[in-house]
Every structure is written in structure tokens, then in C-alpha cells.
Write an enzyme that holds these catalytic residues in place. Structure first.
Site, PDB file in Angstrom:
ATOM      1  N   ASN A   9       9.623   3.201  -5.799  1.00  0.00           N
ATOM      2  CA  ASN A   9       9.191   3.406  -7.178  1.00  0.00           C
ATOM      3  C   ASN A   9       7.698   3.095  -7.205  1.00  0.00           C
ATOM      4  O   ASN A   9       7.294   1.937  -7.123  1.00  0.00           O
ATOM      5  CB  ASN A   9       9.948   2.486  -8.145  1.00  0.00           C
ATOM      6  CG  ASN A   9       9.481   2.653  -9.584  1.00  0.00           C
ATOM      7  OD1 ASN A   9       8.292   2.812  -9.850  1.00  0.00           O
ATOM      8  ND2 ASN A   9      10.417   2.605 -10.527  1.00  0.00           N
ATOM      9  N   GLU A  36       9.367   7.287 -10.682  1.00  0.00           N
ATOM     10  CA  GLU A  36       8.342   6.986 -11.684  1.00  0.00           C
ATOM     11  C   GLU A  36       6.986   7.561 -11.273  1.00  0.00           C
ATOM     12  O   GLU A  36       5.967   6.884 -11.305  1.00  0.00           O
ATOM     13  CB  GLU A  36       8.245   5.477 -11.949  1.00  0.00           C
ATOM     14  CG  GLU A  36       9.074   5.043 -13.142  1.00  0.00           C
ATOM     15  CD  GLU A  36       8.651   3.700 -13.731  1.00  0.00           C
ATOM     16  OE1 GLU A  36       8.121   3.699 -14.854  1.00  0.00           O
ATOM     17  OE2 GLU A  36       8.867   2.676 -13.071  1.00  0.00           O
ATOM     18  N   TYR A 113      16.252   7.971 -10.308  1.00  0.00           N
ATOM     19  CA  TYR A 113      15.604   6.924 -11.108  1.00  0.00           C
ATOM     20  C   TYR A 113      16.511   6.666 -12.310  1.00  0.00           C
ATOM     21  O   TYR A 113      16.489   7.403 -13.299  1.00  0.00           O
ATOM     22  CB  TYR A 113      14.206   7.356 -11.546  1.00  0.00           C
ATOM     23  CG  TYR A 113      13.519   6.356 -12.455  1.00  0.00           C
ATOM     24  CD1 TYR A 113      13.515   5.000 -12.136  1.00  0.00           C
ATOM     25  CD2 TYR A 113      12.914   6.754 -13.631  1.00  0.00           C
ATOM     26  CE1 TYR A 113      12.912   4.074 -12.962  1.00  0.00           C
ATOM     27  CE2 TYR A 113      12.298   5.836 -14.476  1.00  0.00           C
ATOM     28  CZ  TYR A 113      12.297   4.497 -14.133  1.00  0.00           C
ATOM     29  OH  TYR A 113      11.709   3.580 -14.971  1.00  0.00           O
ATOM     30  N   ASP A 158      15.426   3.976  -7.304  1.00  0.00           N
ATOM     31  CA  ASP A 158      15.387   2.816  -8.183  1.00  0.00           C
ATOM     32  C   ASP A 158      16.595   2.950  -9.108  1.00  0.00           C
ATOM     33  O   ASP A 158      16.552   3.678 -10.093  1.00  0.00           O
ATOM     34  CB  ASP A 158      14.073   2.802  -8.978  1.00  0.00           C
ATOM     35  CG  ASP A 158      14.016   1.663  -9.983  1.00  0.00           C
ATOM     36  OD1 ASP A 158      14.947   0.832  -9.997  1.00  0.00           O
ATOM     37  OD2 ASP A 158      13.042   1.617 -10.756  1.00  0.00           O
ATOM     38  N   ASN A 160      17.869   0.440 -10.711  1.00  0.00           N
ATOM     39  CA  ASN A 160      17.640  -0.484 -11.828  1.00  0.00           C
ATOM     40  C   ASN A 160      18.786  -1.448 -12.090  1.00  0.00           C
ATOM     41  O   ASN A 160      18.951  -1.943 -13.211  1.00  0.00           O
ATOM     42  CB  ASN A 160      17.271   0.287 -13.094  1.00  0.00           C
ATOM     43  CG  ASN A 160      15.762   0.286 -13.334  1.00  0.00           C
ATOM     44  OD1 ASN A 160      15.117  -0.762 -13.216  1.00  0.00           O
ATOM     45  ND2 ASN A 160      15.205   1.434 -13.652  1.00  0.00           N
ATOM     46  N   ASP A 261       5.198  -2.633  -8.938  1.00  0.00           N
ATOM     47  CA  ASP A 261       6.028  -3.835  -8.954  1.00  0.00           C
ATOM     48  C   ASP A 261       7.232  -3.700  -8.017  1.00  0.00           C
ATOM     49  O   ASP A 261       7.965  -4.671  -7.804  1.00  0.00           O
ATOM     50  CB  ASP A 261       6.468  -4.210 -10.374  1.00  0.00           C
ATOM     51  CG  ASP A 261       6.935  -3.027 -11.203  1.00  0.00           C
ATOM     52  OD1 ASP A 261       6.899  -1.885 -10.705  1.00  0.00           O
ATOM     53  OD2 ASP A 261       7.308  -3.237 -12.372  1.00  0.00           O
ATOM     54  N   HIS A 262       7.424  -2.507  -7.456  1.00  0.00           N
ATOM     55  CA  HIS A 262       8.444  -2.272  -6.435  1.00  0.00           C
ATOM     56  C   HIS A 262       7.775  -2.100  -5.068  1.00  0.00           C
ATOM     57  O   HIS A 262       6.601  -1.720  -4.993  1.00  0.00           O
ATOM     58  CB  HIS A 262       9.221  -0.983  -6.725  1.00  0.00           C
ATOM     59  CG  HIS A 262       9.973  -0.978  -8.019  1.00  0.00           C
ATOM     60  ND1 HIS A 262      11.341  -1.086  -8.091  1.00  0.00           N
ATOM     61  CD2 HIS A 262       9.536  -0.847  -9.293  1.00  0.00           C
ATOM     62  CE1 HIS A 262      11.729  -1.023  -9.356  1.00  0.00           C
ATOM     63  NE2 HIS A 262      10.644  -0.883 -10.107  1.00  0.00           N
TER      64      HIS A 262
END
Length: 271
Positions: A9, A36, A113, A158, A160, A261-262
Site C-alpha cells: 500500500n 491506494e 484494497y 491491504d 485492512n 505507513d505500510h
């Protein structure tokens, strides 16, 4: 044939194209699955990827939000895009590899995603969380995500959800936090079970060990307390289980300049 695939991501491919280039020059996976990407297809930095040797590209982009892409050094036979929850919001793309790539038996790669779900873990109060739960239910029910027998499929992205106790820094403190609530973890596990998928990370790393792929931007120093979550996943069909030869999470990428952040997660298989 050795086949390596990375999921990442990237949180805006145009903003972080230099980080992607840094990673690709070092790791050189055959295939990179991005989530993303946050740009329409016409704005995707195709030329940069082609200069890096990734000439084969499948895109499902969207302005400013979401977006998934698969870039590859080897050619694929076909691509497909599926929509979930009757929303055209660029959360899935798949490609199939075969003879053009020198792969004798077809190999299908799905890149996802999954919706993040907002902050309130109540579908009655939070439309985003309701969307996430419905999305996971549709993944479970989706027939193309049910490989059987000799079907060779890989599902990455991702997703999540951090499904297990040691996929988060504190199981007790995060039980009511979106991404680790019981209803989410149950639905993700149900999708995995329905497809008879193998979770590569937990196949290779004991459940007793902490494993993370994401650390919040809210912490000034992500290394303090190591408060991570495992949100990025690689699943393989049963027929591919014994083909996995390596699995890596590049934690160091979280410390790169202006990082996502990933971090990248890579699997290597003998196909």
C-alpha cells in the site's frame, strides 16, 4: 521457475514514486501489486516503471482515492476488474500469467484494497464500517476467489484487518478498534476458509510471534513501542502452498523519507 511478488500500500504512487523506484532497484520482484495509488489511470507514472523494467501494467485507478495496480517484468495473458458492494471504487484488479511468461500452468494474481472502515466499529452508526463488512462478505461469496484442486491463485493486498492476536501490538487494547474487532477478524477468516486459502505469513511465522506491516502516522516515532498491525496479506491457493520458498516484510521501509505507513511484503515461489 522462480517467481517473486510484492504487495505494498503505497499511499499515493505519484508522491512516492522515488521510494517505489528505490525498492524495485534493490528487491527486483517479478511483480509489484500496489494499493491506494490515488490517481486516475492516465496519471499513473507508466514511463518511470517502464524505465525500471516493469513494462506490463494493469490499472484500476481513481482520482484522489483508493486505486490498485499490478506492474510486472513478465507479460500476463489477461486482466480483470471486479466491483464489490455495487460501488465503482477501484479496489480490485487481477491478472493471469501463462505461456507468455514461460509459466506452464496458469497462475492468477488478485490484488485487493479492502475498505478501511472508518473509526466507529458499529455498522448502524458508521456507513464506512458497514461497507467494509459487506465487502468482506462478498469476498467470501465470490466464486472466482474459490480456487480448487490444481488451481494456482495468489491473493494479496491491504485487507485492512489484523486477524490474529499477535497481528497487533495489543490484542486487549485493540479489540474495539477498527481492523481488529471480532466481527472483522471473523469475516476475514471466513473469506480465507471459503477459498481454502493459505495465509503465507502465518504458515511460515509461528502464531506466538508478533508480525506487523503497518504503523500509524500518528506516532512521531513509529519505532517507539513498535505499535504495529498486520494489515497487508499474501494468500496462496492450496495447490501453491508447497511452492512458497521465501517470505519477507521490509520493516526498514517505514523509516524511509516521507514513507507510506505500510511496508512492502514479498513472497517467492517456485512455479
Amino acid at each position: 521457475m522462480r517467481f517473486s511478488l510484492t504487495t505494498w500500500n503505497i499511499n499515493s504512487v505519484r508522491l512516492r514514486i522515488d521510494l517505489v523506484a528505490k525498492f524495485l532497484k534493490s528487491a527486483r520482484p517479478d511483480v509489484l501489486c500496489l494499493q491506494e495509488t490515488k490517481c486516475i489511470d492516465d496519471a499513473f507514472p507508466l514511463k518511470r516503471f517502464k524505465r525500471l523494467g516493469y513494462e506490463h501494467v494493469a490499472l484500476n485507478g481513481q482520482k484522489g482515492y483508493h486505486g490498485v495496480a499490478i506492474v510486472s517484468k513478465i507479460p500476463f495473458e489477461s486482466k480483470d476488474i471486479r466491483t464489490f458492494c455495487d460501488k465503482v471504487d477501484s479496489r480490485h484488479i487481477s491478472v493471469s500469467f501463462g505461456e507468455r511468461a514461460g509459466i506452464a500452468k496458469p497462475l492468477v494474481v488478485h490484488n485487493f484494497y479492502v475498505p478501511a472502515g472508518g473509526d466507529i466499529p458499529d455498522p448502524a452508526l458508521n456507513e464506512k464500517f458497514d461497507h467494509k463488512l459487506r465487502f468482506l462478505d462478498e469476498m467470501k461469496a465470490c466464486e472466482p476467489l474459490h480456487p480448487r484442486g490444481e488451481d494456482r491463485h495468489i491473493l494479496v493486498g491491504d485487507l485492512n484487518v489484523a486477524p490474529h492476536e499477535n497481528d497487533v501490538w495489543s490484542h486487549k487494547q485493540l479489540l474495539k478498534v477498527v481492523s481488529h474487532t471480532p466481527i472483522e477478524t471473523e469475516k476475514l477468516q471466513a473469506a480465507l476458509a471459503a477459498g481454502e486459502w493459505v495465509d503465507v505469513a502465518r504458515e511460515r511465522i509461528p502464531m506466538s510471534e508478533k508480525v506487523y506491516t503497518w504503523w500509524s502516522y500518528r506516532s512521531a516515532d513509529w519505532t517507539v513501542g513498535d505499535r504495529g498491525r498486520r494489515l497487508d496479506h499474501i494468500w496462496v491457493s492450496r495447490a501453491m502452498k508447497d511452492a512458497v520458498s521465501d517470505f519477507k516484510i521490509l520493516r526498514d521501509a517505514r523509516s524511509w523519507e516521507r514513507p507510506s505507513d505500510h511496508v512492502p511484503v514479498t513472497v517467492t515461489l517456485e512455479v
